[in-house]
Scaffold this motif. Structure first.
Motif, PDB file in Angstrom:
ATOM      1  N   UNK A  99      49.981  39.723  39.601  1.00 12.26           N
ATOM      2  CA  UNK A  99      50.287  40.439  38.362  1.00 12.26           C
ATOM      3  C   UNK A  99      51.631  41.154  38.460  1.00 12.26           C
ATOM      4  N   UNK A 100      51.908  41.742  39.611  1.00 14.60           N
ATOM      5  CA  UNK A 100      53.213  42.392  39.807  1.00 14.60           C
ATOM      6  C   UNK A 100      54.343  41.363  39.733  1.00 14.60           C
ATOM      7  N   UNK A 149      41.165  41.069  45.068  1.00 16.38           N
ATOM      8  CA  UNK A 149      41.833  42.163  44.363  1.00 16.38           C
ATOM      9  C   UNK A 149      43.291  42.286  44.791  1.00 16.38           C
ATOM     10  N   UNK A 150      43.533  42.157  46.075  1.00 20.24           N
ATOM     11  CA  UNK A 150      44.892  42.259  46.597  1.00 20.24           C
ATOM     12  C   UNK A 150      45.783  41.157  46.032  1.00 20.24           C
ATOM     13  N   UNK A 151      45.303  39.915  46.097  1.00 22.05           N
ATOM     14  CA  UNK A 151      46.099  38.787  45.595  1.00 22.05           C
ATOM     15  C   UNK A 151      46.302  38.912  44.085  1.00 22.05           C
ATOM     16  N   UNK A 211      44.204  46.784  38.345  1.00 19.69           N
ATOM     17  CA  UNK A 211      43.665  46.123  39.531  1.00 19.69           C
ATOM     18  C   UNK A 211      43.867  47.007  40.757  1.00 19.69           C
ATOM     19  N   UNK A 212      45.023  47.639  40.848  1.00 16.89           N
ATOM     20  CA  UNK A 212      45.288  48.536  41.971  1.00 16.89           C
ATOM     21  C   UNK A 212      44.284  49.691  41.999  1.00 16.89           C
ATOM     22  N   UNK A 213      43.965  50.221  40.840  1.00 21.04           N
ATOM     23  CA  UNK A 213      42.975  51.301  40.768  1.00 21.04           C
ATOM     24  C   UNK A 213      41.613  50.811  41.247  1.00 21.04           C
ATOM     25  N   UNK A 214      41.229  49.592  40.872  1.00 23.91           N
ATOM     26  CA  UNK A 214      39.957  49.027  41.351  1.00 23.91           C
ATOM     27  C   UNK A 214      39.990  48.844  42.858  1.00 23.91           C
ATOM     28  N   UNK A 215      41.118  48.349  43.377  1.00 25.74           N
ATOM     29  CA  UNK A 215      41.248  48.143  44.821  1.00 25.74           C
ATOM     30  C   UNK A 215      41.143  49.475  45.562  1.00 25.74           C
ATOM     31  N   UNK A 274      53.577  27.600  43.478  1.00 21.46           N
ATOM     32  CA  UNK A 274      54.257  28.450  42.488  1.00 21.46           C
ATOM     33  C   UNK A 274      53.591  28.453  41.116  1.00 21.46           C
ATOM     34  N   UNK A 275      52.309  28.136  41.078  1.00 24.60           N
ATOM     35  CA  UNK A 275      51.548  28.209  39.829  1.00 24.60           C
ATOM     36  C   UNK A 275      50.797  29.539  39.827  1.00 24.60           C
ATOM     37  N   UNK A 276      51.506  30.600  39.469  1.00 27.92           N
ATOM     38  CA  UNK A 276      50.915  31.935  39.523  1.00 27.92           C
ATOM     39  C   UNK A 276      49.752  32.099  38.552  1.00 27.92           C
ATOM     40  N   UNK A 277      49.888  31.530  37.376  1.00 33.98           N
ATOM     41  CA  UNK A 277      48.821  31.629  36.392  1.00 33.98           C
ATOM     42  C   UNK A 277      47.557  30.918  36.883  1.00 33.98           C
ATOM     43  N   UNK A 278      47.722  29.751  37.473  1.00 33.88           N
ATOM     44  CA  UNK A 278      46.582  29.015  38.020  1.00 33.88           C
ATOM     45  C   UNK A 278      45.943  29.754  39.179  1.00 33.88           C
ATOM     46  N   UNK A 279      46.773  30.331  40.034  1.00 36.24           N
ATOM     47  CA  UNK A 279      46.252  31.104  41.168  1.00 36.24           C
ATOM     48  C   UNK A 279      45.479  32.318  40.664  1.00 36.24           C
ATOM     49  N   UNK A 280      46.011  32.957  39.652  1.00 38.21           N
ATOM     50  CA  UNK A 280      45.349  34.124  39.068  1.00 38.21           C
ATOM     51  C   UNK A 280      43.960  33.747  38.552  1.00 38.21           C
ATOM     52  N   UNK A 281      43.842  32.560  37.958  1.00 40.72           N
ATOM     53  CA  UNK A 281      42.532  32.092  37.477  1.00 40.72           C
ATOM     54  C   UNK A 281      41.536  31.997  38.626  1.00 40.72           C
ATOM     55  N   UNK A 282      41.974  31.487  39.771  1.00 37.24           N
ATOM     56  CA  UNK A 282      41.087  31.367  40.929  1.00 37.24           C
ATOM     57  C   UNK A 282      40.693  32.741  41.476  1.00 37.24           C
ATOM     58  N   UNK A 283      41.646  33.656  41.550  1.00 36.03           N
ATOM     59  CA  UNK A 283      41.324  34.996  42.046  1.00 36.03           C
ATOM     60  C   UNK A 283      40.364  35.714  41.102  1.00 36.03           C
ATOM     61  N   UNK A 284      40.551  35.506  39.815  1.00 34.20           N
ATOM     62  CA  UNK A 284      39.644  36.115  38.841  1.00 34.20           C
ATOM     63  C   UNK A 284      38.245  35.507  38.957  1.00 34.20           C
ATOM     64  N   UNK A 285      38.173  34.202  39.227  1.00 31.60           N
ATOM     65  CA  UNK A 285      36.865  33.566  39.444  1.00 31.60           C
ATOM     66  C   UNK A 285      36.186  34.160  40.677  1.00 31.60           C
TER      67      UNK A 285
END
Length: 87
Positions: free
Chosen positions: A45-46, A38-40, A57-61, A15-26
């Motif tokens: 973000x939603x 991109x999906x995650x 992000x959806x537009x990029x996907x 449940x660490x959404x901010x931390x997960x977002x950092x990994x997806x951005x990496x």
């Protein structure tokens, strides 16, 4: 990129959404067209109610998916043309 996505999923399960977002951005820095990242990224973000960023992000996907479809269609056309010329 795949390792970052796996780490993001593990962090997301905690449940660490901010931390997960950092990994997806990496992962996206390593592979900007990675559909999984991109999906995650979009889904988190939603969930974080960051809708303007999610829309970007959806537009990029969608762009990545459209590019893949165009490449697949072109590949199919080449195969079809190649098969037709053999007959």
């Amino acid at each position: 990129a795949e390792a970052q996505i796996m780490m993001g999923k593990l962090v997301e399960q905690e449940s660490d959404l901010s931390g997960a977002l950092d990994h997806y951005r990496a992962a996206l820095k390593l592979d900007p067209e990675n559909r999984s990242a991109l999906d995650r990224d979009f889904l988190i973000l939603r969930n974080m109610h960051r809708n303007p960023a999610a829309a970007e992000v959806l537009a990029r996907l969608q762009s990545v998916l459209n590019s893949e479809l165009r490449r697949e269609r072109m590949s199919t056309q080449v195969r079809t043309s190649s098969d037709s010329s053999r007959n």
